[in-house]
Design a protein around this motif. Structure first.
Motif, PDB file in Angstrom:
ATOM      1  N   ILE A 115       0.837  -1.202   0.000  1.00 45.06           N
ATOM      2  CA  ILE A 115       0.000   0.000   0.000  1.00 45.06           C
ATOM      3  C   ILE A 115       0.875   1.256   0.000  1.00 45.06           C
ATOM      4  O   ILE A 115       0.616   2.199  -0.755  1.00 45.06           O
ATOM      5  CB  ILE A 115      -0.960  -0.014   1.212  1.00 45.06           C
ATOM      6  N   MET A 116       1.926   1.260   0.821  1.00 45.28           N
ATOM      7  CA  MET A 116       2.798   2.441   0.895  1.00 45.28           C
ATOM      8  C   MET A 116       3.546   2.656  -0.412  1.00 45.28           C
ATOM      9  O   MET A 116       3.726   3.806  -0.834  1.00 45.28           O
ATOM     10  CB  MET A 116       3.754   2.321   2.070  1.00 45.28           C
ATOM     11  N   VAL A 117       3.975   1.572  -1.072  1.00 47.24           N
ATOM     12  CA  VAL A 117       4.653   1.724  -2.366  1.00 47.24           C
ATOM     13  C   VAL A 117       3.710   2.366  -3.357  1.00 47.24           C
ATOM     14  O   VAL A 117       4.081   3.276  -4.135  1.00 47.24           O
ATOM     15  CB  VAL A 117       5.165   0.357  -2.870  1.00 47.24           C
ATOM     16  N   ARG A 118       2.455   1.948  -3.384  1.00 43.97           N
ATOM     17  CA  ARG A 118       1.484   2.517  -4.324  1.00 43.97           C
ATOM     18  C   ARG A 118       1.187   3.977  -3.993  1.00 43.97           C
ATOM     19  O   ARG A 118       1.030   4.809  -4.882  1.00 43.97           O
ATOM     20  CB  ARG A 118       0.211   1.689  -4.313  1.00 43.97           C
ATOM     21  N   ALA A 123       1.906   9.627  -5.264  1.00 47.65           N
ATOM     22  CA  ALA A 123       2.288  10.991  -4.864  1.00 47.65           C
ATOM     23  C   ALA A 123       3.416  11.542  -5.732  1.00 47.65           C
ATOM     24  O   ALA A 123       3.457  12.732  -6.011  1.00 47.65           O
ATOM     25  CB  ALA A 123       2.701  11.005  -3.393  1.00 47.65           C
ATOM     26  N   THR A 124       4.341  10.688  -6.146  1.00 49.10           N
ATOM     27  CA  THR A 124       5.494  11.172  -6.935  1.00 49.10           C
ATOM     28  C   THR A 124       5.245  11.088  -8.434  1.00 49.10           C
ATOM     29  O   THR A 124       6.024  11.641  -9.209  1.00 49.10           O
ATOM     30  CB  THR A 124       6.758  10.366  -6.593  1.00 49.10           C
ATOM     31  N   GLY A 125       4.198  10.412  -8.834  1.00 51.73           N
ATOM     32  CA  GLY A 125       3.868  10.313 -10.252  1.00 51.73           C
ATOM     33  C   GLY A 125       4.753   9.339 -11.019  1.00 51.73           C
ATOM     34  O   GLY A 125       4.883   9.449 -12.225  1.00 51.73           O
ATOM     35  N   VAL A 126       5.367   8.409 -10.311  1.00 47.10           N
ATOM     36  CA  VAL A 126       6.235   7.435 -10.986  1.00 47.10           C
ATOM     37  C   VAL A 126       5.428   6.280 -11.499  1.00 47.10           C
ATOM     38  O   VAL A 126       4.541   5.754 -10.994  1.00 47.10           O
ATOM     39  CB  VAL A 126       7.339   6.925 -10.016  1.00 47.10           C
TER      40      VAL A 126
END
Length: 126
Positions: A115-118, A123-126
């Motif tokens: 969840i945190m990776v997503r 948030a960073t748009g990667v």
């Protein structure tokens, strides 16, 4: 166990110091002798090391701290005999509970990480 923390005044007398020097000398002789006689048979070197270590333990057992260590070991052995060890069934049940909790926590942490990776990617748009 005995609560004898007070050191006697003769606990650091010259005799004990000499005995500790002899003890460390015997241990050093075991190490150096094993190194210097490397070409000899392993069995002979191992026997020499065992004899020197036994002699060092014998000398150190006659010191004040050595005698205290022997008393401590005897008292510890008596305390271990008093321990009530779990039965095989209790051990198996406890082991299975610990294993289940570890698996559940691993899955929970894996989910939180995903969840945190997503969220970071969002948030960073990667």
């Amino acid at each position: 166990m005995k609560a004898n923390n007070a050191e006697t005044p003769d606990s650091s007398n010259g005799s004990d110091i000499f005995k500790w020097i002899v003890t460390f000398g015997l241990l050093a002789a075991a190490v150096v002798g094993n190194y210097l006689y490397g070409e000899m048979s392993v069995v002979i070197r191992a026997a020499g090391v065992v004899v020197l270590i036994a002699a060092a333990l014998g000398v150190s057992a006659t010191t004040t701290k050595g005698k205290a260590a022997i008393v401590f070991a005897r008292e510890s052995r008596m305390e271990v005999r008093k321990v009530v060890w779990p039965t095989r069934q209790e051990t198996m049940q406890t082991t299975l509970i610990v294993l289940a909790v570890c698996i559940v926590m691993a899955l929970v942490l894996w989910g939180i990480d995903g969840i945190m990776v997503r969220l970071v990617a969002l948030a960073t748009g990667v």
